[in-house]
Design a protein around this motif. Structure first.
Motif, PDB file in Angstrom:
ATOM      1  N   ALA A  32       0.807  -1.216   0.000  1.00  0.00           N
ATOM      2  CA  ALA A  32       0.000   0.000   0.000  1.00  0.00           C
ATOM      3  C   ALA A  32       0.840   1.266   0.000  1.00  0.00           C
ATOM      4  CB  ALA A  32      -0.926   0.009   1.222  1.00  0.00           C
ATOM      5  N   ASP A  33       2.145   1.128   0.022  1.00  0.00           N
ATOM      6  CA  ASP A  33       3.043   2.273   0.029  1.00  0.00           C
ATOM      7  C   ASP A  33       2.944   2.989  -1.316  1.00  0.00           C
ATOM      8  OD1 ASP A  33       5.176   4.050   0.050  1.00  0.00           O
ATOM      9  OD2 ASP A  33       6.500   2.684   1.136  1.00  0.00           O
ATOM     10  N   VAL A  34       2.627   4.284  -1.299  1.00  0.00           N
ATOM     11  CA  VAL A  34       2.438   5.021  -2.555  1.00  0.00           C
ATOM     12  C   VAL A  34       3.763   5.271  -3.277  1.00  0.00           C
ATOM     13  CG1 VAL A  34       0.299   6.104  -1.805  1.00  0.00           C
ATOM     14  CG2 VAL A  34       2.495   7.238  -1.363  1.00  0.00           C
ATOM     15  N   ASP A  35       4.888   4.990  -2.630  1.00  0.00           N
ATOM     16  CA  ASP A  35       6.181   5.098  -3.303  1.00  0.00           C
ATOM     17  C   ASP A  35       6.571   3.799  -4.003  1.00  0.00           C
ATOM     18  OD1 ASP A  35       6.638   7.749  -2.552  1.00  0.00           O
ATOM     19  OD2 ASP A  35       7.372   7.114  -0.577  1.00  0.00           O
ATOM     20  N   TYR A  36       5.735   2.778  -3.865  1.00  0.00           N
ATOM     21  CA  TYR A  36       5.954   1.473  -4.501  1.00  0.00           C
ATOM     22  C   TYR A  36       4.817   1.251  -5.490  1.00  0.00           C
ATOM     23  CZ  TYR A  36       6.956  -3.574  -4.792  1.00  0.00           C
ATOM     24  OH  TYR A  36       7.274  -4.848  -5.229  1.00  0.00           O
ATOM     25  N   PRO A  37       5.090   0.770  -6.699  1.00  0.00           N
ATOM     26  CA  PRO A  37       4.062   0.791  -7.746  1.00  0.00           C
ATOM     27  C   PRO A  37       2.941  -0.221  -7.606  1.00  0.00           C
ATOM     28  CG  PRO A  37       6.089  -0.195  -8.584  1.00  0.00           C
ATOM     29  CD  PRO A  37       6.411   0.354  -7.216  1.00  0.00           C
ATOM     30  N   LEU A  38       2.986  -1.133  -6.647  1.00  0.00           N
ATOM     31  CA  LEU A  38       1.965  -2.178  -6.600  1.00  0.00           C
ATOM     32  C   LEU A  38       0.557  -1.601  -6.464  1.00  0.00           C
ATOM     33  CD1 LEU A  38       1.196  -5.134  -6.598  1.00  0.00           C
ATOM     34  CD2 LEU A  38       1.587  -5.186  -4.119  1.00  0.00           C
ATOM     35  N   HIS A  39       0.393  -0.525  -5.683  1.00  0.00           N
ATOM     36  CA  HIS A  39      -0.952   0.016  -5.507  1.00  0.00           C
ATOM     37  C   HIS A  39      -1.519   0.545  -6.819  1.00  0.00           C
ATOM     38  CE1 HIS A  39       1.201   3.842  -5.491  1.00  0.00           C
ATOM     39  NE2 HIS A  39       0.042   4.475  -5.559  1.00  0.00           N
ATOM     40  N   ARG A  40      -0.644   1.000  -7.716  1.00  0.00           N
ATOM     41  CA  ARG A  40      -1.104   1.445  -9.035  1.00  0.00           C
ATOM     42  C   ARG A  40      -1.626   0.258  -9.840  1.00  0.00           C
ATOM     43  NH1 ARG A  40       1.148   6.570 -10.564  1.00  0.00           N
ATOM     44  NH2 ARG A  40       2.679   7.337  -9.056  1.00  0.00           N
ATOM     45  N   TYR A  41      -0.898  -0.852  -9.800  1.00  0.00           N
ATOM     46  CA  TYR A  41      -1.350  -2.051 -10.506  1.00  0.00           C
ATOM     47  C   TYR A  41      -2.691  -2.525  -9.948  1.00  0.00           C
ATOM     48  CZ  TYR A  41       3.115  -2.522 -12.933  1.00  0.00           C
ATOM     49  OH  TYR A  41       4.204  -2.311 -13.755  1.00  0.00           O
ATOM     50  N   HIS A  42      -2.866  -2.384  -8.648  1.00  0.00           N
ATOM     51  CA  HIS A  42      -4.137  -2.775  -8.030  1.00  0.00           C
ATOM     52  C   HIS A  42      -5.278  -1.928  -8.583  1.00  0.00           C
ATOM     53  CE1 HIS A  42      -5.960  -4.585  -4.120  1.00  0.00           C
ATOM     54  NE2 HIS A  42      -6.850  -4.512  -5.072  1.00  0.00           N
ATOM     55  N   ALA A  43      -5.061  -0.617  -8.702  1.00  0.00           N
ATOM     56  CA  ALA A  43      -6.098   0.267  -9.230  1.00  0.00           C
ATOM     57  C   ALA A  43      -6.409  -0.050 -10.688  1.00  0.00           C
ATOM     58  CB  ALA A  43      -5.655   1.727  -9.079  1.00  0.00           C
ATOM     59  N   TRP A  44      -5.374  -0.295 -11.476  1.00  0.00           N
ATOM     60  CA  TRP A  44      -5.588  -0.638 -12.888  1.00  0.00           C
ATOM     61  C   TRP A  44      -6.296  -1.983 -13.013  1.00  0.00           C
ATOM     62  CZ3 TRP A  44      -3.302   1.371 -17.727  1.00  0.00           C
ATOM     63  CH2 TRP A  44      -2.827   2.679 -17.593  1.00  0.00           C
ATOM     64  N   ALA A  45      -5.968  -2.920 -12.142  1.00  0.00           N
ATOM     65  CA  ALA A  45      -6.615  -4.232 -12.188  1.00  0.00           C
ATOM     66  C   ALA A  45      -8.109  -4.115 -11.921  1.00  0.00           C
ATOM     67  CB  ALA A  45      -5.963  -5.176 -11.171  1.00  0.00           C
ATOM     68  N   LYS A  46      -8.472  -3.289 -10.954  1.00  0.00           N
ATOM     69  CA  LYS A  46      -9.895  -3.092 -10.663  1.00  0.00           C
ATOM     70  C   LYS A  46     -10.609  -2.482 -11.860  1.00  0.00           C
ATOM     71  CE  LYS A  46     -11.838  -3.989  -7.640  1.00  0.00           C
ATOM     72  NZ  LYS A  46     -12.729  -5.168  -7.394  1.00  0.00           N
ATOM     73  N   GLN A  47      -9.968  -1.535 -12.522  1.00  0.00           N
ATOM     74  CA  GLN A  47     -10.562  -0.928 -13.712  1.00  0.00           C
ATOM     75  C   GLN A  47     -10.759  -1.974 -14.812  1.00  0.00           C
ATOM     76  OE1 GLN A  47     -11.481   2.308 -13.857  1.00  0.00           O
ATOM     77  NE2 GLN A  47     -12.253   2.174 -15.961  1.00  0.00           N
ATOM     78  N   LEU A  48      -9.751  -2.808 -15.045  1.00  0.00           N
ATOM     79  CA  LEU A  48      -9.850  -3.841 -16.079  1.00  0.00           C
ATOM     80  C   LEU A  48     -10.874  -4.905 -15.717  1.00  0.00           C
ATOM     81  CD1 LEU A  48      -6.059  -4.295 -16.910  1.00  0.00           C
ATOM     82  CD2 LEU A  48      -7.793  -3.216 -18.351  1.00  0.00           C
TER      83      LEU A  48
END
Length: 377
Positions: free
Chosen positions: A337-353
């Motif tokens: 969940a650290d905003v300096d680590y990209p995993l949370h971005r992938y999580h958001a994109w995954a939900k969109q997809l």
């Protein structure tokens, strides 16, 4: 079926990897800490590189400067794009262009396709309907008026609508047919409202208020919308696969380095079992994706129409990508969940997809209808 990729398809993958190799998935502000859109425009510099590498014209015929490849090649490139969260309308513009090539009139094709292949014109598609749950073709009405069509209605969550030169809008006629209208971004009877996606990208609410579209810019051909919708859904599955592969790779790297009790957590049985389950998800997503792309590309027959294979692929893509990012978050602990680590971005994109063009439940319902109409055996 032969899922061996051709030399041309493999060359497209290599070109895509060369273009996407320098793309950082955190090149814009995080959607978790941004009140509005993360950016006003898509990645124009990357778009130019894709055009220079001939990746925007993959599916176009040679007469329009294209390579004449198929949906499989497009999905291979989309798979690479998702691994770096490429902020470009590659799926929408490519799918819309090939729909024009397949079903559009000669004048429209001559005017649009070569420019689209060079990246000079960008297209998008209004595929979510009024609410995001109802059929997109029912959200807008179309009636013929002399040498033009008049469109009324609302399409929501149109990707890249604020930046597209034309939006392909499905609309239903009084006699139950569906036409595809290419609506320019600037039009006096078109109102565009800003919306924000889960990924933080700009979407558009497209309101058509008796918008007159010249007949040249309207595709009135049987099956055009159904074919375009299936290509968009299959491309979304390719994006989900690429994203899932990158997330599982990130998870493998992290758990291989993170130690507890003096051992990497990847050696713990509970961690290994969860990772193995997600690997199985990826392989199922991959197999069903290529089945759907193959049916679309070849027109091959089967026990069900091609839409059945597309539905199966989207079910696996939606469920699989959701499980993959959830497991990744769990195995990363708080670091995910650290905003300096990209995993949370992938999580958001995954939900969109997962939800784009319908969640798994919607495609399960569609598949059930197809099975009822085409009994197996």
């Amino acid at each position: 079926m032969d899922f061996t990729f051709t030399e041309e398809q493999q060359a497209a993958v290599e070109a895509a990897r060369a273009v996407f190799g320098g793309v950082a998935p955190d090149g814009v502000p995080s959607p978790a800490i941004t009140a509005g859109a993360v950016a006003d425009d898509f990645d124009r510099a990357l778009w130019t590189k894709l055009a220079d590498a001939d990746l925007l014209s993959l599916l176009l015929a040679a007469e329009y400067g294209g390579a004449g490849l198929d949906a499989i090649a497009l999905c291979l490139v989309l798979r690479e794009a998702a691994k770096v969260l490429a902020r470009v309308p590659l799926l929408e513009s490519s799918a819309a262009a090939v729909a024009v090539q397949t079903y559009g009139g000669e004048e429209l094709k001559a005017e649009l396709l070569a420019r689209a292949g060079r990246g000079e014109v960008m297209l998008t598609v209004a595929a979510n309907g009024r609410t995001g749950h109802d059929p997109a073709e029912l959200a807008v009405t179309a009636r013929r008026d002399g040498d033009a069509w008049v469109l009324d209605g609302v399409q929501t969550a149109v990707p890249w609508a604020e930046n597209a030169d034309f939006t392909v809008v499905p609309a239903h006629t009084g006699d139950g047919r569906t036409v595809l209208a290419l609506v320019p971004r600037v039009h006096e009877e078109v109102v565009l409202g800003e919306q924000i996606s889960t990924t933080g990208e700009r979407l558009g609410e497209l309101r058509l208020e008796s918008a007159r579209i010249t007949a040249r810019d309207v595709i009135d051909a049987d099956g055009a919308w159904e074919w375009l919708r299936e290509l968009l859904a299959t491309g979304t599955c390719a994006l989900a696969l690429g994203l899932g592969e990158r997330v599982l790779s990130m998870t493998s790297a992290y758990t291989g380095k993170r130690e507890q009790f003096g051992y990497p957590v990847a050696t713990f049985q509970a961690v290994a079992v969860q990772a193995a389950d997600r690997y199985i998800d990826l392989r199922a997503m991959e197999a069903t994706l290529w089945q759907a792309a193959w049916r679309i590309s070849t027109g091959a027959g089967g026990a069900l129409p091609a839409s059945g294979d597309v539905a199966v692929a989207k079910i696996w893509a939606s469920e699989g990508v959701r499980r993959i990012v959830q497991t990744a978050q769990h195995l990363h602990g708080g670091f995910g969940a650290d905003v300096d680590y990209p995993l949370h971005r992938y999580h958001a994109w995954a939900k969109q997809l997962e939800l784009s063009l319908g969640p798994a439940a919607a495609h399960e319902e569609a598949l059930g209808d197809l099975l009822a109409a085409h009994p197996l055996g």
